[in-house]
Design an enzyme around this catalytic site. Structure first.
Site, PDB file in Angstrom:
ATOM      1  N   TYR A  71       0.833  -1.208   0.000  1.00 20.24           N
ATOM      2  CA  TYR A  71       0.000   0.000   0.000  1.00 20.24           C
ATOM      3  C   TYR A  71       0.864   1.254   0.000  1.00 20.24           C
ATOM      4  O   TYR A  71       0.664   2.169  -0.804  1.00 20.24           O
ATOM      5  CB  TYR A  71      -0.904  -0.015   1.236  1.00 20.24           C
ATOM      6  CG  TYR A  71      -1.781   1.202   1.379  1.00 20.24           C
ATOM      7  CD1 TYR A  71      -2.891   1.383   0.557  1.00 20.24           C
ATOM      8  CD2 TYR A  71      -1.517   2.169   2.343  1.00 20.24           C
ATOM      9  CE1 TYR A  71      -3.703   2.492   0.699  1.00 20.24           C
ATOM     10  CE2 TYR A  71      -2.323   3.276   2.494  1.00 20.24           C
ATOM     11  CZ  TYR A  71      -3.426   3.440   1.674  1.00 20.24           C
ATOM     12  OH  TYR A  71      -4.224   4.539   1.798  1.00 20.24           O
ATOM     13  N   LYS A  89       1.383   4.275  -2.898  1.00 16.24           N
ATOM     14  CA  LYS A  89       1.107   5.699  -2.729  1.00 16.24           C
ATOM     15  C   LYS A  89       2.360   6.540  -3.013  1.00 16.24           C
ATOM     16  O   LYS A  89       2.257   7.674  -3.501  1.00 16.24           O
ATOM     17  CB  LYS A  89       0.571   5.972  -1.322  1.00 16.24           C
ATOM     18  CG  LYS A  89      -0.803   5.331  -1.047  1.00 16.24           C
ATOM     19  CD  LYS A  89      -1.902   5.865  -1.958  1.00 16.24           C
ATOM     20  CE  LYS A  89      -3.282   5.389  -1.534  1.00 16.24           C
ATOM     21  NZ  LYS A  89      -4.374   5.890  -2.392  1.00 16.24           N
TER      22      LYS A  89
END
Ligand code: NDP
Length: 238
Positions: free
Chosen positions: A158, A162
């Site tokens: 994750y 990002k």
């Protein structure tokens, strides 16, 4: 149809639904992006103002093409749809977690943004806001979550997705600067949504995060581009 139009991807719940609602309150015609018709329609019904369902699965090329064909001019694109499938460090991650996460959080943003560029180019003041995460910063030391403090490699898929989104934000901003685009990334802060168990149990009000996103959609022509901002407007280090 209002003068200004906006599309929020993944707007059937969570932060995206709040962004769509707040943009409608600002007087935008808002396309509520949702891959599910029922969930999307329910969100539309809960929004005061001119909100319209746009069926859009951001990982499906056909769905993106169909959705883009329905939008003539777009002033604001908020790339909000995102997933968090695991909180493990890279050493304990399956590469499939990375592939799945990148499909939604990175590759889809490129495909959706490029598909809607013709509509955005018809706007006099086009704005793109990418909903990133402070956990994608590789240097930020004030992040309150122990799993995500730099030096701890948790949620690697994750967080690295990002970080890639942040880099793309800069590259889009550079590429589109002369056409008057503002392209910025938002760190919404930990919010009580269905993103992952941590957010669900420890998160704050998603409406506050949405206000940060809306601020970036309303930037004046002399405003920043290629930046990474917290929901309260302060810059976040890369
Ligand atoms: P939610 O899980 O509540 O909402 C995510 C939204 O994205 C849902 O509407 C979901 O739709 C949609 N979505 C996921 N995959 C797709 C897809 N393939 N096509 C279309 N829509 C899709 O989470 P949040 O509201 O918290 O997340 C919104 C953004 O904020 C994400 O980018 C997330 O990474 C970011 N963020 C959130 C934080 C938090 O603490 N909550 C912190 C930092 C960043 P569906 O209902 O169909 O699954």
């Amino acid at each position: 149809m209002n003068d200004r139009t906006a599309l929020v991807t993944g707007a059937n719940k969570g932060i995206g639904k709040h962004i769509a609602g707040q943009l409608a309150a600002e007087g935008f015609t808002v396309y509520v992006g949702s891959r599910d018709v029922g969930r999307g329609q329910r969100a539309v019904e809960q929004i005061d103002g001119d909100a319209r369902l746009l069926v859009l699965d951001v990982t499906d090329t056909h769905s993106i093409t169909e959705a883009a064909a329905q939008v003539d001019r777009l002033d604001v694109l908020v790339n909000n749809a995102g997933i968090s499938v695991s909180l493990t460090p890279p050493t304990e991650s399956d590469v499939e977690e990375f592939r799945r996460t990148y499909e939604t959080n990175v590759f889809a943003v490129v495909e959706v943004t490029n598909a809607f560029l013709p509509a955005l180019r018809r706007s006099p003041h086009p704005r793109i806001v990418n909903i990133s995460s402070g956990t994608g910063s590789v240097t930020w030391s004030t992040n309150p979550n122990p799993q995500f403090t730099p030096g701890n490699g948790g949620a690697a898929a994750y967080r690295s997705s990002k970080a890639a989104l942040n880099a793309l934000t800069v590259f889009y901003a550079q590429t589109l600067a002369e056409e008057g685009f503002k392209v910025n990334a938002l760190a919404p802060g930990l919010r009580a949504t269905e993103l992952n168990p941590l957010a669900t149990t420890a998160g704050g009000d998603p409406a506050d995060a949405a206000r940060g996103a809306v601020r970036l959609t309303l930037l004046p022509d002399e405003g920043p581009t290629g930046g990474f901002f917290s929901w309260d407007g302060t810059p976040v280090p890369w």
